[in-house]
Structures are given as C-alpha cells and as structure tokens.
Design a protein around this motif. Sequence first.
Motif, short mmCIF file in Angstrom:
data_model
loop_
_atom_site.label_atom_id
_atom_site.label_comp_id
_atom_site.label_asym_id
_atom_site.label_seq_id
_atom_site.Cartn_x
_atom_site.Cartn_y
_atom_site.Cartn_z
N THR A 15 -2.52 0.51 -4.42
CA THR A 15 -2.45 -0.70 -3.62
C THR A 15 -2.28 -1.90 -4.54
O THR A 15 -2.72 -1.88 -5.70
N GLU B 186 3.03 12.68 -4.64
CA GLU B 186 1.83 12.11 -4.02
C GLU B 186 1.33 10.86 -4.76
O GLU B 186 0.18 10.77 -5.18
N ASN C 97 0.83 5.38 -0.08
CA ASN C 97 -0.07 6.50 0.22
C ASN C 97 0.67 7.83 0.14
O ASN C 97 1.48 8.16 1.01
N GLY C 98 0.43 8.56 -0.93
CA GLY C 98 0.95 9.93 -1.06
C GLY C 98 2.45 10.06 -1.02
O GLY C 98 2.98 11.05 -0.50
N GLN D 54 0.85 -1.19 0.00
CA GLN D 54 0.00 0.00 0.00
C GLN D 54 0.88 1.25 0.00
O GLN D 54 1.71 1.43 0.90
N GLY E 27 4.54 11.02 2.72
CA GLY E 27 3.74 9.86 2.44
C GLY E 27 4.26 8.61 3.14
O GLY E 27 5.30 8.64 3.81
N SER F 95 0.02 7.18 -5.07
CA SER F 95 -0.77 6.27 -4.24
C SER F 95 -1.32 5.12 -5.08
O SER F 95 -1.79 5.33 -6.19
#
Length: 486
Positions: A26, A22, A8-9, A6, A59, A24
């Motif tokens: 998964t 940024e 994130n940002g 995962q 992030g 992102s």
Amino acid sequence: MESALQVNGISKSYGRVEALHEVSFTVAPGELFGLIGPDGAGKTTLFRILATLLVADGGTAVIRGLDVVKDYREIRRRVGYMPGRFSLYQDLTVEENLRLFATVFQTTLEENYELVSDIYRQIEPFRKRRAGNLSGGMKQKLALSCALIHKPEVLLLDEPTTGVDPVSRKEFWGMLRRLREQGITIVVSTPIVEEARQCDRMAFISQGQIQGIGTPDDILRRFADIFCPPALESDREEHGAEAVIEVEGLTKCFGNFTAVDHISFRVFRGEIFGFLGANGAGKTTAMRMLTGLSKPTAGKALVAGYDVVTQAEDVKRNIGYMSQKFSLYEDLKVWENIRLFAGIYGMRDSDIARKTDALLQQLGLEDERDTLVKSLPPGWKQKLAFSISIFHEPGIVFLDEPTGGVDPATRRQFWDLIYQAAGRGITVFVTTHFMEEAEYCDRISIMVDGVIRALDTPARLKQHYGAATMDDVFQQLARQAVRTAD
C-alpha cells in the motif's frame, strides 16, 4: 486514512514465465514510494497494470478508491504515467509533445502551466526543438512535464533516470521532492541505491516477488549483499606503452553544431579506459566515430591500427561492442545468439562450435543452451552479452553503458568479467553513468560540451579537484556545461 494505492495479490504470467507473483503493498497519500530491483524483476509489468494498460491474471489494485479494471477510464484521468521506454514523440517538438498530451487529457498547457512550470521553464527555451534532438536529461524533464500536464493525483514513474547522467538524476529527484510537497503521490522504480534512499519507503522486488518493504535504511540493511556488495579489489599491473587507440583533433559537426570539438587522447593495450560525460557532452558521437559508424568532420583516429575513415570495416572486424540498448536478440536461443554474432565477426564454423561449448561451461550456462535469451535473468544476460562481444578475441572492446538497469551486486559481478578480460590483454573502453564504476577504471576522461576537460587516473583526478569521490569530480565538471543537446 484511505490509501492512495493498494495492491493485493497481483499476479501476471506470460506463458510459462511468471512476471509477478502475489504482489501486495500500500502507498499512503502524498508518499514517495520506491520500487527497487533489477531489470526483469517485474517492475514494468506492475506499472502497466497500475496504469490500466495490462490486466492482471489474479489479485486486485485500487487507486484512490477506484479499481484498475472496472474504473479504468476514471483512473486514467487521475494518474500520470511515465514509462521507461516510450513516452515522447521523437519527431514532435518540445511544445508539440506537451500540447498533444494536454489535448489527450482534455486540458491545455495554459490551464495547467503552473503545475509544470518549475520543470518546463528549464526546457522552454528549446520548445521548438524536436524531442529526438534533446539530451537524455532534457528528455526526462519533458516526459515528466507531459505526465503532469493533466494534474494527476498519483504519478507512476518506471525507471525514469535510466541512461541519465548523475547531474540530471540529482535535478530530477529534486523535482520529485517538490511534487510530493504539492501533495502528489509518487510511485517510482529504480535500480539505483542512491535514488532509493530518497524515498519515504521502498519495496525490494526480485523475480516477480516482493522480498521486503520498509524504510530505505531498513531494506538496504536487510539486503546488503545485493545493494552494498564489497568494493572491487584490484591487483592490476600498470598497462604497457603500446597505444591501441590514438585520437588526434577528432571533430564532428552537424551543421553549425560541433558535437565533438578537437579531442585528443591515447588508450593503451590492456587498459580499462573510462569515457565519461553528461548527457549531451558528445561522448556517444565520439564513440560512434571510434567504432567506424560515423565519419569525423576533421581530425584523425586509429583504432587497433586502422584508420576510422579509410579502414572502417577493418576497425569493426577487430573490435567488440556492447550497448545497453541493444546487445542480444531476445527471441533467439542462447547458442543462436553466440552463433549469429560469431558469424558476423567472421569466425569459422569449427572455431565457433568449439568455443561455444567452452563459453557456456565458463558461464555456467550449459543447461540454458536452448533457452530463449528473454527468459534469462538480467545478470545472466549481461554476462552473456559481454562474453559474446569478446568471443572473437578482439584487441579492444567498446562498452556503452553496459550495466544500466541492473542491481549493484550484478554490476559488481560484471566488472569482475571486465577485469578478467583486461588481464588477458583486451583493452576496455567503457562509458558509464555510475560513478562507483568510474573508480574501477585505470584512467578516466570527462567530456564537457564536446571537449575533454579532464583525463587522468581516478586517484589523481580526486586529488586535483579536492574531491572525496569521482561523483564529486563529475559534478564539478559537468555543471560547467552550457549546451543541452548532443
């Protein structure tokens, strides 16, 4: 279900250059997830962050529930990483490399042999050969074995097939599918559309940002202008009868190994001549002889009217050369690169100054004159490198896999420049592992095990081999190879 990975940002900058902004996404457990984008898009920076080799500016990234910063030691035990530029020790043998990587992860080759056996068996007969002496495809198989030897849960592969021929690429992706069936999560980057189609899902990354995530069909449809540009149309006239490259019985031996075995052919003024072959076929060795960098063991070659043995320096002064691995100095400015190479080619200062202004205007780089080359987008770098290689107006330019690592649209633009050069009478001698580019050549030769097995126009080769594409022709011929190193 918990995700395998995962992001994130995630953001990362190098000075004023923002490599990632940024980012992102998964990845599900057991998924084959692709990152597609051109060289310089930020893929390598992202992989280095995920492999705990680099810390993001902002992030978070979590792999199997572990934070890449706080839990980096445990992540390194669970992740296999195959970087694009360095993963093998060239002076160690195949077996020594594999045992070294096993030792680093506190395991042994014997303990995890079954995990890598499907791949390793193909190179095991050459276990005493130094890694530096392996062909490109064999190196990739060894590198993948080294990344797998500690039984990782997640496998990170950064452009693993760049510079690898189509046959080896197909075999490599077959291996990835079998690893996925074993439950290993795979994240792989590639600039090649055909490879991206084999992923479960993919993200398109460009200029450090994720532009879209979805199935391969979805992404390729949404960004068709980049990944599926219109075919290159040509109204090129037939080349003349003046031969500018004449090769007769050219041979190169290294001890008992014959890398190039009595090849003969001619290339004509203004022709685009494709010089193809699988990794280990001998084409790089042949090109080194034709450019005056290596002396033949036997045979003769004239390039631009000069003998490659007795007049090697004259050959070098009258050709241009562009390599995938090295063509520009990244830490020099645009104008400094032009000035340096023009000086090497013996041009006068007054001509350099005049032509530099004209070239920058032609390429639309007037405002980038004082920009460091490393800050340029990859497409601009490719165009600049090619333009510098013909800046001194040579009669012949040698291009050694010039479009590796760039997206299809950029490759298409690059070939526009090649057509323009050929239209001015410059002979283009080009090697490539992209078979759609082979279709753009006037004639093509295909080397197998050091000899030229086919030489003709793309249309006649396809007709002769009953093939729909040049990829089909290449696959038929390259699979006849019996040796594995150049």
